[in-house]
Design an enzyme around this catalytic site. Structure first.
Site, PDB file in Angstrom:
ATOM      1  N   CYS A  11       0.694  -1.472   0.092  1.00 61.72           N
ATOM      2  CA  CYS A  11       0.103  -0.057  -0.038  1.00 61.72           C
ATOM      3  C   CYS A  11       0.975   0.834  -0.159  1.00 61.72           C
ATOM      4  O   CYS A  11       0.451   2.602  -0.555  1.00 61.72           O
ATOM      5  CB  CYS A  11      -0.875  -0.109   1.155  1.00 61.72           C
ATOM      6  SG  CYS A  11      -2.326  -1.487   1.089  1.00 61.72           S
TER       7      CYS A  11
ATOM      8  N   HIS B 257      -3.292   7.001   3.263  1.00 60.15           N
ATOM      9  CA  HIS B 257      -3.784   6.356   2.408  1.00 60.15           C
ATOM     10  C   HIS B 257      -5.119   5.438   3.515  1.00 60.15           C
ATOM     11  O   HIS B 257      -5.005   5.481   4.666  1.00 60.15           O
ATOM     12  CB  HIS B 257      -2.530   4.928   3.086  1.00 60.15           C
ATOM     13  CG  HIS B 257      -3.089   3.614   2.907  1.00 60.15           C
ATOM     14  ND1 HIS B 257      -3.487   3.582   1.649  1.00 60.15           N
ATOM     15  CD2 HIS B 257      -2.825   2.232   3.191  1.00 60.15           C
ATOM     16  CE1 HIS B 257      -3.682   1.868   1.128  1.00 60.15           C
ATOM     17  NE2 HIS B 257      -3.905   1.514   2.214  1.00 60.15           N
TER      18      HIS B 257
ATOM     19  N   ASN C 175     -10.022  -0.057   0.579  1.00 67.17           N
ATOM     20  CA  ASN C 175      -8.500   0.546   0.306  1.00 67.17           C
ATOM     21  C   ASN C 175      -8.273  -0.470  -1.184  1.00 67.17           C
ATOM     22  O   ASN C 175      -8.300  -1.306  -1.845  1.00 67.17           O
ATOM     23  CB  ASN C 175      -8.071  -0.569   1.495  1.00 67.17           C
ATOM     24  CG  ASN C 175      -6.668  -0.815   1.234  1.00 67.17           C
ATOM     25  OD1 ASN C 175      -6.303  -0.037   0.546  1.00 67.17           O
ATOM     26  ND2 ASN C 175      -5.860  -1.607   2.719  1.00 67.17           N
TER      27      ASN C 175
HETATM   28  O1  UT7 Z   1      -3.543  -1.925   3.483  1.00 68.46           O
HETATM   29  C1  UT7 Z   1      -2.243  -2.990   4.291  1.00 68.46           C
HETATM   30  C2  UT7 Z   1      -2.686  -2.726   5.543  1.00 68.46           C
HETATM   31  N1  UT7 Z   1      -3.676  -3.614   6.813  1.00 68.46           N
HETATM   32  C3  UT7 Z   1      -3.977  -2.472   6.874  1.00 68.46           C
HETATM   33  O2  UT7 Z   1      -4.018  -1.388   7.248  1.00 68.46           O
HETATM   34  C4  UT7 Z   1      -5.128  -3.396   7.459  1.00 68.46           C
HETATM   35  C5  UT7 Z   1      -5.438  -3.651   9.319  1.00 68.46           C
HETATM   36  N2  UT7 Z   1      -5.756  -3.698  10.443  1.00 68.46           N
HETATM   37  C6  UT7 Z   1      -7.445  -3.570  10.634  1.00 68.46           C
HETATM   38  O3  UT7 Z   1      -8.425  -2.531   9.682  1.00 68.46           O
HETATM   39  C7  UT7 Z   1      -8.511  -4.263  11.101  1.00 68.46           C
HETATM   40  O4  UT7 Z   1      -7.852  -4.879  12.212  1.00 68.46           O
HETATM   41  C8  UT7 Z   1      -9.420  -5.314  10.500  1.00 68.46           C
HETATM   42  C9  UT7 Z   1     -10.355  -4.600   9.633  1.00 68.46           C
HETATM   43  C10 UT7 Z   1      -9.261  -6.411   9.676  1.00 68.46           C
HETATM   44  C11 UT7 Z   1      -9.861  -5.842  10.957  1.00 68.46           C
HETATM   45  O5  UT7 Z   1     -10.914  -5.074  12.051  1.00 68.46           O
HETATM   46  P1  UT7 Z   1     -10.209  -5.749  14.066  1.00 68.46           P
HETATM   47  O6  UT7 Z   1     -11.037  -4.736  14.947  1.00 68.46           O
HETATM   48  O7  UT7 Z   1      -8.582  -6.165  14.076  1.00 68.46           O
HETATM   49  O8  UT7 Z   1     -11.307  -7.194  14.333  1.00 68.46           O
HETATM   50  P2  UT7 Z   1     -10.766  -7.809  14.939  1.00 68.46           P
HETATM   51  O9  UT7 Z   1      -9.729  -9.401  13.842  1.00 68.46           O
HETATM   52  O10 UT7 Z   1     -10.038  -8.307  16.098  1.00 68.46           O
HETATM   53  O11 UT7 Z   1     -11.707  -9.122  14.879  1.00 68.46           O
HETATM   54  C12 UT7 Z   1     -13.258  -8.650  15.544  1.00 68.46           C
HETATM   55  C13 UT7 Z   1     -14.331  -9.594  15.598  1.00 68.46           C
HETATM   56  C14 UT7 Z   1     -14.124 -10.934  15.396  1.00 68.46           C
HETATM   57  O12 UT7 Z   1     -14.881 -11.793  16.255  1.00 68.46           O
HETATM   58  P3  UT7 Z   1     -14.849 -12.474  17.843  1.00 68.46           P
HETATM   59  O13 UT7 Z   1     -13.421 -13.535  17.657  1.00 68.46           O
HETATM   60  O14 UT7 Z   1     -14.965 -11.291  18.422  1.00 68.46           O
HETATM   61  O15 UT7 Z   1     -15.817 -13.588  18.208  1.00 68.46           O
HETATM   62  C15 UT7 Z   1     -14.183 -11.096  14.231  1.00 68.46           C
HETATM   63  O16 UT7 Z   1     -14.296 -13.080  13.821  1.00 68.46           O
HETATM   64  O17 UT7 Z   1     -14.914  -9.377  14.674  1.00 68.46           O
HETATM   65  C16 UT7 Z   1     -15.294 -10.047  13.592  1.00 68.46           C
HETATM   66  N3  UT7 Z   1     -15.502  -9.965  11.970  1.00 68.46           N
HETATM   67  C17 UT7 Z   1     -15.892  -9.845  11.574  1.00 68.46           C
HETATM   68  N4  UT7 Z   1     -17.734  -9.674  12.107  1.00 68.46           N
HETATM   69  C18 UT7 Z   1     -18.406  -9.165  11.422  1.00 68.46           C
HETATM   70  C19 UT7 Z   1     -13.940 -10.532  11.046  1.00 68.46           C
HETATM   71  N5  UT7 Z   1     -14.772  -9.874  10.021  1.00 68.46           N
HETATM   72  C20 UT7 Z   1     -16.396  -9.669  10.610  1.00 68.46           C
HETATM   73  C21 UT7 Z   1     -16.771  -8.835   9.012  1.00 68.46           C
HETATM   74  N6  UT7 Z   1     -17.949  -9.396  10.150  1.00 68.46           N
HETATM   75  N7  UT7 Z   1     -16.332  -8.442   8.114  1.00 68.46           N
END
Ligand code: UT7
Length: 333
Positions: free
Chosen positions: A116, A256, A286
């Site tokens: 990115c 970004h 993104n």
């Molecule tokens: O540009 C390249 C670099 N990339 C980035 O900068 C991305 C950086 N990361 C992020 O933006 C975030 O970590 C994500 C958007 C990918 C994920 O958000 P998060 O707040 O870190 O969520 P998480 O992975 O901690 O998941 C929290 C919960 C989980 O459920 P449990 O285990 O708490 O029951 C996931 O299974 O949210 C769940 N979850 C979803 N729920 C509904 C994960 N994806 C989804 C979804 N819809 N799409």
């Protein structure tokens, strides 16, 4: 005599027509508009549809738009750099294909892959060619068909990404505007958190890699988030400090667009008011290499000659960086 600097003298952009909304995504995977808006800040993203269409088809439209807006002929271009993580093919470079499709015949061209941060790496590379005095018109085009590597059965990655392209023209300037300073970083050990497992020379495509769904983005979201939040803010503040800038001196942050929470955290560390932060993640998601030129294109009519901009990014690699530039033109009236 003042040193020759590189200035952005035009911008162009292109996004494909099809809009994939959170509502449609929630019929494909177990997710909701509310979760995506709260955790990422994306409402919809554009997707390139159609057999045989790739990243160059996005990139060439952005380049044509740029040439049309600036009135520059393809023959005048000396160098075209394409930044992408989704090249049309493993080889040749997508930059070569875009040059061909845009009728650019007097240039050389190559690709940069820096996740990115590709567009930022591309801008810094292009600026060096201009500063030598040998190159007068250089295009940097950031383009990605992210939908070609997104697993639409994986709810943790599929809401994030969209397709798009943006391009800028760089030309020499002797005045006080243009690219003043930049600092880019890399930490290749971060690759374990964000990569595509198969399709390269380590794991060429096979029935097994396809069955294991290894030709898609693999991302450990929380780990990437942690690095992105701290590194993008740190480098933006580093660039401010070494150019003696405080938040009042800055007109715009061009961050970004990976996650609204990362953008907000960066702006807070820089002590910037929200009105000075370019944000369009809600419309495009993104788009990897296209986020920064898509912002510049959208804000072009608000930017004035002499405005102080900081561009900041973080991405796969890990790569990250920031650039300080003074905008070189005001909107045409
Ligand atoms: O540009 C390249 C670099 N990339 C980035 O900068 C991305 C950086 N990361 C992020 O933006 C975030 O970590 C994500 C958007 C990918 C994920 O958000 P998060 O707040 O870190 O969520 P998480 O992975 O901690 O998941 C929290 C919960 C989980 O459920 P449990 O285990 O708490 O029951 C996931 O299974 O949210 C769940 N979850 C979803 N729920 C509904 C994960 N994806 C989804 C979804 N819809 N799409």
């Amino acid at each position: 005599m003042s040193k020759t600097k590189a200035a952005i003298t035009g911008v162009g952009a292109y996004v494909p027509d099809y809009i994939l909304t959170n509502e449609e995504l929630s019929t494909m995977v177990d997710t909701t508009d509310e979760w995506i808006m709260t955790r990422i800040g994306i409402k919809e993203r554009h997707i390139l549809k159609g057999e045989g269409k790739g990243t160059s088809d996005l990139g060439v439209e952005a380049v044509k738009n740029l040439l049309k807006k600036t009135g520059v002929s393809p023959d005048e271009i000396d160098l075209l750099i394409c930044t992408t993580v989704t090249p049309d093919m493993v080889f040749p470079a997508t930059a070569n294909i875009i040059s061909d499709k845009a009728g650019i015949k007097n240039a050389f061209s190559f690709d940069i892959n820096a996740g990115c941060s590709g567009f930022l790496y591309g801008l810094t590379t292009a600026s060096q060619f201009i500063e030598t005095g040998k190159y007068k018109k250089v295009i940097v085009v950031g383009a990605d068909k992210m939908s070609s590597i997104v697993d639409y059965t994986d709810r943790t990655t599929c809401p994030i990404f969209g397709d798009g392209a943006g391009a800028v023209l760089l030309e020499p300037t002797e005045d006080e505007n243009g690219i003043i300073d930049f600092k880019n970083y890399v930490d290749g050990s971060g690759r374990k958190h964000l990569h595509q497992k198969a399709g390269g020379s380590v794991k060429p495509p096979s029935h097994e890699t396809i069955d294991a769904r290894e030709h898609f983005i693999y991302q450990e979201g929380q780990a990437v988030f942690k690095f992105a939040v701290s590194n993008m803010a740190d480098v933006a503040v580093e660039i401010m400090k070494r150019n003696n800038l405080n938040s009042n001196d800055l007109n715009w942050l061009v961050p970004h667009q990976a996650n609204l929470r990362i953008i907000d955290a960066t702006a807070r560390r820089m002590e910037l008011d929200k009105e000075k932060v370019m944000i369009n993640i809600q419309k495009y998601g993104n788009t990897t290499d296209a986020t920064i030129p898509l912002l510049l294109n959208e804000w072009e009519n608000k930017l004035k000659k002499g405005d102080n901009l900081i561009i900041a990014s973080f991405g796969a690699g890990f790569t990250w960086g920031a650039m300080y530039l003074k905008w070189s033109y005001s909107p045409k009236v």
